[in-house]
Design a protein around this motif. Structure first.
Motif, PDB file in Angstrom:
ATOM      1  N   ASP A 178       0.811  -1.220   0.000  1.00  0.00           N
ATOM      2  CA  ASP A 178       0.000   0.000   0.000  1.00  0.00           C
ATOM      3  C   ASP A 178       0.845   1.272   0.000  1.00  0.00           C
ATOM      4  N   PHE A 179       2.168   1.125  -0.006  1.00  0.00           N
ATOM      5  CA  PHE A 179       3.051   2.268   0.179  1.00  0.00           C
ATOM      6  C   PHE A 179       2.881   3.320  -0.912  1.00  0.00           C
ATOM      7  N   ASP A 180       2.961   2.900  -2.170  1.00  0.00           N
ATOM      8  CA  ASP A 180       2.942   3.860  -3.278  1.00  0.00           C
ATOM      9  C   ASP A 180       1.642   4.655  -3.332  1.00  0.00           C
ATOM     10  N   LYS A 181       0.505   3.973  -3.198  1.00  0.00           N
ATOM     11  CA  LYS A 181      -0.775   4.684  -3.288  1.00  0.00           C
ATOM     12  C   LYS A 181      -1.000   5.587  -2.078  1.00  0.00           C
ATOM     13  N   SER A 182      -0.458   5.200  -0.918  1.00  0.00           N
ATOM     14  CA  SER A 182      -0.588   6.046   0.274  1.00  0.00           C
ATOM     15  C   SER A 182       0.237   7.320   0.121  1.00  0.00           C
ATOM     16  N   VAL A 183       1.421   7.193  -0.443  1.00  0.00           N
ATOM     17  CA  VAL A 183       2.267   8.365  -0.688  1.00  0.00           C
ATOM     18  C   VAL A 183       1.574   9.307  -1.672  1.00  0.00           C
ATOM     19  N   LYS A 184       1.022   8.739  -2.728  1.00  0.00           N
ATOM     20  CA  LYS A 184       0.328   9.550  -3.734  1.00  0.00           C
ATOM     21  C   LYS A 184      -0.844  10.308  -3.107  1.00  0.00           C
ATOM     22  N   ALA A 185      -1.637   9.613  -2.264  1.00  0.00           N
ATOM     23  CA  ALA A 185      -2.793  10.251  -1.625  1.00  0.00           C
ATOM     24  C   ALA A 185      -2.349  11.339  -0.655  1.00  0.00           C
ATOM     25  N   ALA A 186      -1.286  11.086   0.118  1.00  0.00           N
ATOM     26  CA  ALA A 186      -0.798  12.074   1.078  1.00  0.00           C
ATOM     27  C   ALA A 186      -0.269  13.314   0.367  1.00  0.00           C
ATOM     28  N   LYS A 187       0.463  13.108  -0.727  1.00  0.00           N
ATOM     29  CA  LYS A 187       1.017  14.241  -1.482  1.00  0.00           C
ATOM     30  C   LYS A 187      -0.102  15.092  -2.083  1.00  0.00           C
ATOM     31  N   SER A 188      -1.141  14.440  -2.582  1.00  0.00           N
ATOM     32  CA  SER A 188      -2.258  15.163  -3.171  1.00  0.00           C
ATOM     33  C   SER A 188      -2.982  15.992  -2.121  1.00  0.00           C
ATOM     34  N   GLU A 189      -3.238  15.393  -0.949  1.00  0.00           N
ATOM     35  CA  GLU A 189      -3.936  16.110   0.124  1.00  0.00           C
ATOM     36  C   GLU A 189      -3.084  17.261   0.649  1.00  0.00           C
ATOM     37  N   ALA A 190      -1.779  17.034   0.776  1.00  0.00           N
ATOM     38  CA  ALA A 190      -0.875  18.085   1.252  1.00  0.00           C
ATOM     39  C   ALA A 190      -0.836  19.252   0.270  1.00  0.00           C
ATOM     40  N   LYS A 191      -0.840  18.938  -1.011  1.00  0.00           N
ATOM     41  CA  LYS A 191      -0.826  19.990  -2.034  1.00  0.00           C
ATOM     42  C   LYS A 191      -2.074  20.848  -1.945  1.00  0.00           C
ATOM     43  N   ASN A 192      -3.232  20.203  -1.776  1.00  0.00           N
ATOM     44  CA  ASN A 192      -4.502  20.927  -1.685  1.00  0.00           C
ATOM     45  C   ASN A 192      -4.603  21.756  -0.405  1.00  0.00           C
ATOM     46  N   ALA A 193      -4.065  21.232   0.693  1.00  0.00           N
ATOM     47  CA  ALA A 193      -4.211  21.896   1.986  1.00  0.00           C
ATOM     48  C   ALA A 193      -3.174  22.996   2.213  1.00  0.00           C
ATOM     49  N   PHE A 194      -1.934  22.747   1.746  1.00  0.00           N
ATOM     50  CA  PHE A 194      -0.847  23.666   2.089  1.00  0.00           C
ATOM     51  C   PHE A 194      -0.118  24.254   0.875  1.00  0.00           C
ATOM     52  N   GLY A 195      -0.503  23.803  -0.328  1.00  0.00           N
ATOM     53  CA  GLY A 195       0.197  24.260  -1.520  1.00  0.00           C
ATOM     54  C   GLY A 195       1.606  23.699  -1.603  1.00  0.00           C
ATOM     55  N   ASP A 196       1.867  22.604  -0.923  1.00  0.00           N
ATOM     56  CA  ASP A 196       3.201  22.008  -0.837  1.00  0.00           C
ATOM     57  C   ASP A 196       3.016  20.494  -0.728  1.00  0.00           C
ATOM     58  N   ASP A 197       3.486  19.746  -1.713  1.00  0.00           N
ATOM     59  CA  ASP A 197       3.230  18.303  -1.717  1.00  0.00           C
ATOM     60  C   ASP A 197       4.386  17.474  -1.153  1.00  0.00           C
ATOM     61  N   ARG A 198       5.355  18.102  -0.512  1.00  0.00           N
ATOM     62  CA  ARG A 198       6.464  17.351   0.065  1.00  0.00           C
ATOM     63  C   ARG A 198       5.986  16.518   1.260  1.00  0.00           C
ATOM     64  N   VAL A 199       6.437  15.283   1.326  1.00  0.00           N
ATOM     65  CA  VAL A 199       6.102  14.392   2.432  1.00  0.00           C
ATOM     66  C   VAL A 199       7.369  13.682   2.915  1.00  0.00           C
ATOM     67  N   TYR A 200       7.284  13.146   4.118  1.00  0.00           N
ATOM     68  CA  TYR A 200       8.396  12.359   4.650  1.00  0.00           C
ATOM     69  C   TYR A 200       7.834  11.130   5.359  1.00  0.00           C
ATOM     70  N   ILE A 201       8.729  10.222   5.749  1.00  0.00           N
ATOM     71  CA  ILE A 201       8.329   8.945   6.344  1.00  0.00           C
ATOM     72  C   ILE A 201       8.864   8.860   7.762  1.00  0.00           C
ATOM     73  N   GLU A 202       8.028   8.371   8.683  1.00  0.00           N
ATOM     74  CA  GLU A 202       8.523   8.064  10.016  1.00  0.00           C
ATOM     75  C   GLU A 202       7.819   6.833  10.566  1.00  0.00           C
ATOM     76  N   LYS A 203       8.439   6.197  11.521  1.00  0.00           N
ATOM     77  CA  LYS A 203       7.889   5.001  12.135  1.00  0.00           C
ATOM     78  C   LYS A 203       6.600   5.321  12.872  1.00  0.00           C
TER      79      LYS A 203
END
Length: 499
Positions: A178-203
């Motif tokens: 599920d990693f790739d689709k989760s990253v894609k969804a997070a980047k899309s939501e971040a872009k819409n909310a903050f105008g910035d699609d950068r994401v990072y990973i943590e445990k």
């Protein structure tokens, strides 16, 4: 050293009122700004002056830097307090205030910018030896490399937006498939909310608890913490019930985390009031989460246990004054709990419940504080945050604070909208909260809302019927003396029916 004589509050609702009250106690004049729906709001009435700044949309009013700075200039305000939300953590706005010769009551633009970017903050914490969860130290550039890191630290992992917060741009990934689709969804939501699609990973931590430390620092480099707040009762990654102090911290762990919070603030040369947030796992290991460079919604519980006025301290610091105390001077007294009273239907996935507050009777008595932004007869709209008020209770210890809060919740009368009062009552009476063993999964693990077997509007219909009957009896009364009979509270009626 500047002396602040007039403050414009670049906000609305209960936090605007909160700032106005401290300003009045310091003999500082206040200016409120308001959008069209807020023309008669309590904060507008309470301020010495008020300025209309636009229509309902935040982008046309409370987020308009030009309009707010213009309002400050037109009214002769020498300082702006941003409250929380809106422009409170906007480094550009803080810089524009500085350029306009207006004091921004908050941290310096550089600190806001640095701590507002989650990946930059993680990099800084690494240098300051403040622990943070395993993961990518900077924003993800290569998805294949990020997937390798996720496989290495082990699932589940969190994909998180580098800019912003509030649960937006966040995804929990339980499996590499599920990693790739989760990253894609997070980047899309971040872009819409903050105008910035950068994401990072943590445990993703097991059994996490959300603990934050209130810090305050002056321009001379004196920095202290004002103890911690437990904020683990959340829905949609947003807090509903907070308490201070936390029931899980030992004195040793409190000291260690407090020192880490102070070091985090010093690392970014922080000035003013701020909050360093941590996550604690089930083994009591703590990790840096983020820093909020503003006053927090839940700051009243810290004020109740320390006896300090954080807004007054913010103003003093903005004037260049030294902190009037050292770390050893600060003592915690008793226990405090805050319940956020939202216009939400907790029986229907906490969906917003807008409408007119036909009845709004707040609780009172010893140890009870209510910070409300709306009054009886006003409307809770979809335009802004659905918070009606913050209900706080203070007691000599945690048990007495819980009992006092339950009493206050039972006294609180609201009709016209559904609220989170039933959820708060459920929480404070639940065994895991009472014994202090809860974590951020409380809602999903324990909360099963009572299903309304009647139509959602039936309770209002019952109220109308009862009200009509009461009015009929009143009309039959002898003489011309008027009889005033209180209409039943919709929420109290609903609570009693479902207990």
């Amino acid at each position: 050293m500047p002396q602040i004589k007039k403050v414009l509050i670049a906000n609305r609702g209960e936090i605007a009122l909160r700032v106005i009250r401290s300003c009045k106690e310091k003999n500082v004049k206040t200016v409120a700004v308001f959008s069209r729906p807020d023309a008669t709001a309590p904060h507008v009435v309470a301020a010495d002056e008020s300025v209309f700044i636009g229509e309902a949309a935040s982008s046309e009013s409370y987020l308009s830097m030009e309009k707010i700075i213009s309002a400050a200039k037109d009214t002769g305000a020498d300082a702006i307090h941003p409250g929380y939300g809106f422009l409170s953590e906007n480094a550009v706005f803080a810089e524009k205030c500085k350029e306009a010769g207006i004091i921004f009551i908050g941290p310096k633009p550089d600190a806001i910018d640095l701590m507002g970017d989650k990946t930059k903050a993680r990099e800084l914490m690494a240098k300051a030896n403040v622990p943070y969860p395993p993961g990518t130290e900077s924003a993800m550039k290569d998805i294949d490399k990020a997937r390798e890191i996720a496989d290495e630290i082990g699932y589940p992992v969190l994909v998180k937006a580098a800019a912003g917060g509030g649960g937006k741009g966040m995804r929990i990934v339980h499996d590499s498939a599920d990693f790739d689709k989760s990253v894609k969804a997070a980047k899309s939501e971040a872009k819409n909310a903050f105008g910035d699609d950068r994401v990072y990973i943590e445990k993703y931590l097991e059994g996490p608890r959300h603990i934050e430390f209130q810090i305050i620092a002056d321009e001379q480099g004196n920095t202290v913490h004002l103890f911690e707040r437990e904020c683990s009762i959340q829905r949609r990654h947003q807090k509903v019930v907070e308490e201070a102090p936390s029931s899980v911290l030992t004195p040793e762990l409190r000291k260690e985390m407090g020192l880490a919070a102070v070091n985090a603030a010093k690392a970014c040369k922080y000035v003013g009031a701020g909050t360093v947030e941590f996550l604690i796992d089930k083994h009591l290991n703590f990790y840096f989460l983020e820093m909020n460079t503003r006053l927090q919604v839940e700051h009243p519980v810290t004020e109740l246990i320390t006896g300090l006025d954080l807004v007054a301290l913010q103003i003093d610091i903005a004037e260049g004054k030294d902190l009037p105390f050292t770390q050893d001077d600060i003592k915690a007294n008793g226990h405090a709990i805050e319940c956020r009273i939202y216009a939400e239907d907790s029986s229907d996935n906490f969906l917003p419940s807008t409408g007119v507050l036909h009845r709004h009777r707040i609780p009172a008595g010893p140890g009870v504080r209510v910070d409300a932004g709306v009054e009886e007869g006003q409307e809770v709209t979809i335009n802004y945050d659905p918070m009606i008020s913050k209900l706080c209770a203070h007691g000599v210890d945690r048990k007495s604070a819980i009992r006092r809060m339950l009493r206050a919740l039972d006294e609180y009368e609201i009709s016209g909208v559904r609220t989170t009062i039933p959820f708060c009552e459920f929480t404070l009476q639940h065994e895991s909260f009472v014994n202090g063993s809860y974590d951020t999964h409380f809602v999903q693990n324990y909360f099963t809302p009572v299903v309304d077997t009647l139509h959602k509007n039936d309770n209002q219909e019952v109220i109308s019927i009862v009200s009509s009957l009461l009015k009929g009896r009143s009309n039959e009364a002898e003489g011309n003396q008027k009889s005033v009979i209180a209409e039943p509270s919709a929420d109290n009626w609903w609570k009693n029916r479902t207990k």
